[in-house]
Design a protein around this motif. Sequence first.
Motif, PDB file in Angstrom:
ATOM      1  N   ALA A 186     -64.745-121.198 -63.049  1.00 24.82           N
ATOM      2  CA  ALA A 186     -65.246-120.590 -61.815  1.00 24.82           C
ATOM      3  C   ALA A 186     -66.066-121.603 -61.014  1.00 24.82           C
ATOM      4  CB  ALA A 186     -66.086-119.360 -62.134  1.00 24.82           C
ATOM      5  N   LEU A 187     -66.873-122.396 -61.713  1.00 29.82           N
ATOM      6  CA  LEU A 187     -67.646-123.433 -61.027  1.00 29.82           C
ATOM      7  C   LEU A 187     -66.714-124.478 -60.412  1.00 29.82           C
ATOM      8  CD1 LEU A 187     -70.292-124.802 -60.235  1.00 29.82           C
ATOM      9  CD2 LEU A 187     -70.318-125.865 -62.505  1.00 29.82           C
ATOM     10  N   ALA A 188     -65.723-124.911 -61.159  1.00 26.67           N
ATOM     11  CA  ALA A 188     -64.792-125.927 -60.643  1.00 26.67           C
ATOM     12  C   ALA A 188     -64.024-125.407 -59.435  1.00 26.67           C
ATOM     13  CB  ALA A 188     -63.822-126.348 -61.741  1.00 26.67           C
ATOM     14  N   ILE A 189     -63.560-124.174 -59.501  1.00 23.84           N
ATOM     15  CA  ILE A 189     -62.825-123.590 -58.371  1.00 23.84           C
ATOM     16  C   ILE A 189     -63.732-123.475 -57.153  1.00 23.84           C
ATOM     17  CG2 ILE A 189     -61.737-121.449 -57.548  1.00 23.84           C
ATOM     18  CD1 ILE A 189     -60.572-121.187 -60.432  1.00 23.84           C
ATOM     19  N   THR A 190     -64.965-123.051 -57.362  1.00 21.85           N
ATOM     20  CA  THR A 190     -65.911-122.912 -56.256  1.00 21.85           C
ATOM     21  C   THR A 190     -66.207-124.260 -55.610  1.00 21.85           C
ATOM     22  OG1 THR A 190     -66.900-121.008 -57.357  1.00 21.85           O
ATOM     23  CG2 THR A 190     -68.175-122.016 -55.609  1.00 21.85           C
ATOM     24  N   VAL A 191     -66.412-125.283 -56.418  1.00 24.87           N
ATOM     25  CA  VAL A 191     -66.691-126.619 -55.886  1.00 24.87           C
ATOM     26  C   VAL A 191     -65.479-127.147 -55.118  1.00 24.87           C
ATOM     27  CG1 VAL A 191     -67.121-129.021 -56.548  1.00 24.87           C
ATOM     28  CG2 VAL A 191     -68.480-127.189 -57.552  1.00 24.87           C
ATOM     29  N   VAL A 251     -74.862-113.126 -69.589  1.00 29.47           N
ATOM     30  CA  VAL A 251     -74.167-112.021 -68.925  1.00 29.47           C
ATOM     31  C   VAL A 251     -74.865-111.668 -67.620  1.00 29.47           C
ATOM     32  CG1 VAL A 251     -73.449-109.607 -69.140  1.00 29.47           C
ATOM     33  CG2 VAL A 251     -73.231-111.139 -71.099  1.00 29.47           C
ATOM     34  N   VAL A 252     -76.182-111.699 -67.629  1.00 29.74           N
ATOM     35  CA  VAL A 252     -76.944-111.429 -66.404  1.00 29.74           C
ATOM     36  C   VAL A 252     -76.619-112.484 -65.347  1.00 29.74           C
ATOM     37  CG1 VAL A 252     -79.265-111.290 -65.410  1.00 29.74           C
ATOM     38  CG2 VAL A 252     -78.795-110.252 -67.626  1.00 29.74           C
ATOM     39  N   ALA A 253     -76.539-113.724 -65.761  1.00 33.73           N
ATOM     40  CA  ALA A 253     -76.207-114.803 -64.824  1.00 33.73           C
ATOM     41  C   ALA A 253     -74.786-114.638 -64.292  1.00 33.73           C
ATOM     42  CB  ALA A 253     -76.368-116.163 -65.493  1.00 33.73           C
ATOM     43  N   ASP A 254     -73.860-114.213 -65.151  1.00 28.69           N
ATOM     44  CA  ASP A 254     -72.484-113.963 -64.698  1.00 28.69           C
ATOM     45  C   ASP A 254     -72.443-112.869 -63.633  1.00 28.69           C
ATOM     46  OD1 ASP A 254     -71.451-115.851 -66.429  1.00 28.69           O
ATOM     47  OD2 ASP A 254     -70.857-114.388 -67.959  1.00 28.69           O
ATOM     48  N   VAL A 255     -73.133-111.782 -63.903  1.00 25.47           N
ATOM     49  CA  VAL A 255     -73.160-110.660 -62.954  1.00 25.47           C
ATOM     50  C   VAL A 255     -73.837-111.077 -61.655  1.00 25.47           C
ATOM     51  CG1 VAL A 255     -74.119-108.356 -62.539  1.00 25.47           C
ATOM     52  CG2 VAL A 255     -73.086-108.889 -64.745  1.00 25.47           C
ATOM     53  N   LEU A 295     -65.289-114.515 -62.676  1.00 19.55           N
ATOM     54  CA  LEU A 295     -66.532-114.241 -63.401  1.00 19.55           C
ATOM     55  C   LEU A 295     -66.585-112.796 -63.879  1.00 19.55           C
ATOM     56  CD1 LEU A 295     -69.074-116.200 -61.196  1.00 19.55           C
ATOM     57  CD2 LEU A 295     -68.452-116.709 -63.566  1.00 19.55           C
ATOM     58  N   VAL A 296     -66.154-111.875 -63.038  1.00 20.10           N
ATOM     59  CA  VAL A 296     -66.136-110.462 -63.438  1.00 20.10           C
ATOM     60  C   VAL A 296     -65.145-110.247 -64.579  1.00 20.10           C
ATOM     61  CG1 VAL A 296     -65.543-108.123 -62.677  1.00 20.10           C
ATOM     62  CG2 VAL A 296     -66.936-109.599 -61.212  1.00 20.10           C
ATOM     63  N   ALA A 297     -63.992-110.884 -64.500  1.00 20.54           N
ATOM     64  CA  ALA A 297     -63.014-110.764 -65.585  1.00 20.54           C
ATOM     65  C   ALA A 297     -63.575-111.321 -66.888  1.00 20.54           C
ATOM     66  CB  ALA A 297     -61.727-111.497 -65.214  1.00 20.54           C
ATOM     67  N   GLY A 298     -64.341-112.390 -66.789  1.00 18.33           N
ATOM     68  CA  GLY A 298     -64.979-112.937 -67.978  1.00 18.33           C
ATOM     69  C   GLY A 298     -65.993-111.988 -68.583  1.00 18.33           C
ATOM     70  N   ILE A 299     -66.682-111.245 -67.748  1.00 23.15           N
ATOM     71  CA  ILE A 299     -67.672-110.283 -68.231  1.00 23.15           C
ATOM     72  C   ILE A 299     -66.975-109.097 -68.889  1.00 23.15           C
ATOM     73  CG2 ILE A 299     -69.483-108.660 -67.548  1.00 23.15           C
ATOM     74  CD1 ILE A 299     -69.956-110.568 -65.117  1.00 23.15           C
ATOM     75  N   VAL A 300     -65.976-108.564 -68.218  1.00 22.01           N
ATOM     76  CA  VAL A 300     -65.329-107.328 -68.646  1.00 22.01           C
ATOM     77  C   VAL A 300     -64.279-107.561 -69.727  1.00 22.01           C
ATOM     78  CG1 VAL A 300     -63.883-105.420 -67.857  1.00 22.01           C
ATOM     79  CG2 VAL A 300     -65.735-106.246 -66.417  1.00 22.01           C
ATOM     80  N   GLY A 301     -63.453-108.577 -69.537  1.00 24.58           N
ATOM     81  CA  GLY A 301     -62.285-108.717 -70.385  1.00 24.58           C
ATOM     82  C   GLY A 301     -62.470-109.510 -71.650  1.00 24.58           C
TER      83      GLY A 301
END
Length: 132
Positions: free
Chosen positions: A36-41, A84-88, A116-122
């Motif tokens: 997610a960081l790499a895609i964002t950058v 998880v808090v940081a992900d959300v 990031l949401v998929a990482g949290i949920v899935g």
Amino acid sequence: MIDLVTVGAIVGVLLVGVVVLVRKPADARRVVRWSALAITVLVAAALTPYTVDDSGAAASYLLGVPVVAATLPVLAQRIGRLTVVADVLAALIITAWGLLLGLGIGGAFLPAAVLLVAGIVGIRAPRPSTTA
């Protein structure tokens, strides 16, 4: 230009999803956070010339807010707390920023928030075994 970058970000997210599903890495959340960081950058880098031409000096915060937000989960992981808090929080900031920008350049950052949401949920963290 924005559409091309957005499609590229979506393809990147789909590729990360396939890799996580097929390879099943031991720490899939780590893979998702770094991706997610790499895609964002990469999205910010690709949109920089367009945004500077359009917004001038404001491009620094228009593109910087999502990058800083995507950095939060990686930093939390390195520290080892509140991941998880940081992900959300990162997903919410990136999504809100994308909506605030009227889904113009902000829409290109939304696939990273979805990742990031998929990482949290899935992806479930391995639980310690209770059997001896």
